[in-house]
Design an enzyme around this catalytic site. Structure first.
Site, PDB file in Angstrom:
ATOM      1  CB  CYS A 224      -0.945  -0.002   1.189  1.00 56.66           C
ATOM      2  SG  CYS A 224      -0.140  -0.299   2.773  1.00 56.66           S
TER       3      CYS A 224
ATOM      4  CG  ASN B  79      -8.073   3.435   1.042  1.00 55.74           C
ATOM      5  OD1 ASN B  79      -7.233   2.574   0.794  1.00 55.74           O
ATOM      6  ND2 ASN B  79      -8.645   3.548   2.231  1.00 55.74           N
TER       7      ASN B  79
ATOM      8  CG  HIS C 245      -4.153   0.939   4.628  1.00 54.37           C
ATOM      9  ND1 HIS C 245      -3.909   0.397   3.384  1.00 54.37           N
ATOM     10  CD2 HIS C 245      -5.191   1.801   4.458  1.00 54.37           C
ATOM     11  CE1 HIS C 245      -4.760   0.889   2.507  1.00 54.37           C
ATOM     12  NE2 HIS C 245      -5.540   1.752   3.135  1.00 54.37           N
TER      13      HIS C 245
END
Length: 331
Positions: free
Chosen positions: A13, A133, A118
């Protein structure tokens, strides 16, 4: 144009966060790993200044890297160093220094948000804000009035928010959205949320089909089983009817033969009265009723054949029951 959000792959991520921020494939896992290794080496050199034989140094060497791991996670130091290549700087959003500036979030250009392992980007493209996202199926539109509330909500959930300072590289999406505005009717779903929903719908459909199958077996298999059962029942009834017809036919045949052979019944009675009770009589009585019926039928058929040929039947001919059933001639 790079408006499509990079989807989550493993735990990369941080890489997706950087590339969504810059709107292009600017960083690869290999490049970020190289930055992390460089940071690890710099930390090792600083620890060695206290002595390579010190307990702190040996403990440091035994610990895993704090800048990356095998899952694809990269630390804030790696992200910060990667952005320095583009002349960008990260400032903690809720730090006292930044809060004293009193800058309205809508006047910024982008934010990087982090919670545990994250990372994701919130960026302004054109005149609108988007949540980029990588766990979402697509970009999420954020209004100017909702931006401050959105960031405050992330802070309440434990996120660390960093303001990206500096000039971002030009991108086609930013240029296009300067001229037009996007309208979003529905919030994009999370990747796992859509999968779970599809699975739940399949499970509910399966349960409904099973419930319908119990009450109304329309799937074909149940009908085949029912047809097979009906066929077996009809076959059994047919067999039973055939057996009954056979019995009725035998009964009618016996009655017909008895009527045809009525004139021989008196002779049979006289024979039975004149024949002495010997061992042959015992054998006659021991014969089954089926054998007696068969032999009597043979006798009647012989008499009928003689009548058809124009001969007078010999009343002295008697049905033979066995080789010694009748020991003497009644004449």
């Amino acid at each position: 144009m790079y408006t499509e959000v990079l989807k989550q792959e493993g735990s990369l991520c941080a890489q997706h966060c950087l590339n969504n921020l810059l709107q292009g494939e600017y960083f690869s896992p290999v490049e970020l790993s190289s930055i992390a290794q460089q940071l690890d080496e710099e930390e090792r050199i600083r620890m060695a200044e206290g002595g390579v034989s010190s307990e702190e140094y040996r403990t440091f060497l035994q610990q895993p890297s704090g800048n990356m791991d095998d899952s694809g996670y990269f630390s804030i130091q790696v992200i910060s160093n990667a952005l320095k290549v583009w002349g960008l700087e990260l400032i903690l959003f809720n730090s006292p220094e930044y809060q004293r500036l009193g800058i309205d979030p809508i006047n910024e250009r982008s934010f990087i948000c982090n919670y545990k392992e994250h990372w994701f980007t919130v960026r302004k493209l054109g005149k609108q804000w988007f949540n980029l996202n990588s766990l979402l199926m697509g970009p999420e539109l954020i209004s100017d009035t909702y931006l401050a509330l959105f960031l405050a909500q992330l802070q309440q959930e434990g996120y660390s928010i960093f303001v990206v300072k500096g000039d971002l590289p030009d991108c086609e999406a930013d240029q296009l959205l300067q001229m037009i505005q996007v309208q979003q009717m529905q919030r994009p779903k999370l990747i796992g949320e859509e999968t779970a929903q599809s699975r739940d719908e399949r499970v509910q459909k399966t349960d409904l089909e099973q419930a319908l199958d119990v009450n109304h077996p329309f799937d074909g298999t149940g009908m085949l089983d029912e047809d097979e059962e009906n066929f077996q029942r009809a076959l059994a009834l047919s067999k039973q009817e055939i057996d009954m017809e056979d019995e009725e036919a035998d009964l009618r045949r016996a009655i017909q033969l008895s009527m045809q052979g009525g004139h021989q019944s008196e002779f049979s009675d006289s024979v039975s009265q004149n024949i002495p009770h010997s061992s042959g009589t015992s054998q006659f009585e021991s014969l089954s009723s089926e054998e007696l019926r068969r032999r009597r039928q043979t006798y009647f058929e012989k008499q009928q054949q003689q009548l058809q040929q124009g001969q007078t039947p010999d009343i002295h001919d008697k049905p033979t029951t066995s080789s010694n059933a009748l020991g003497t001639d009644p004449e």
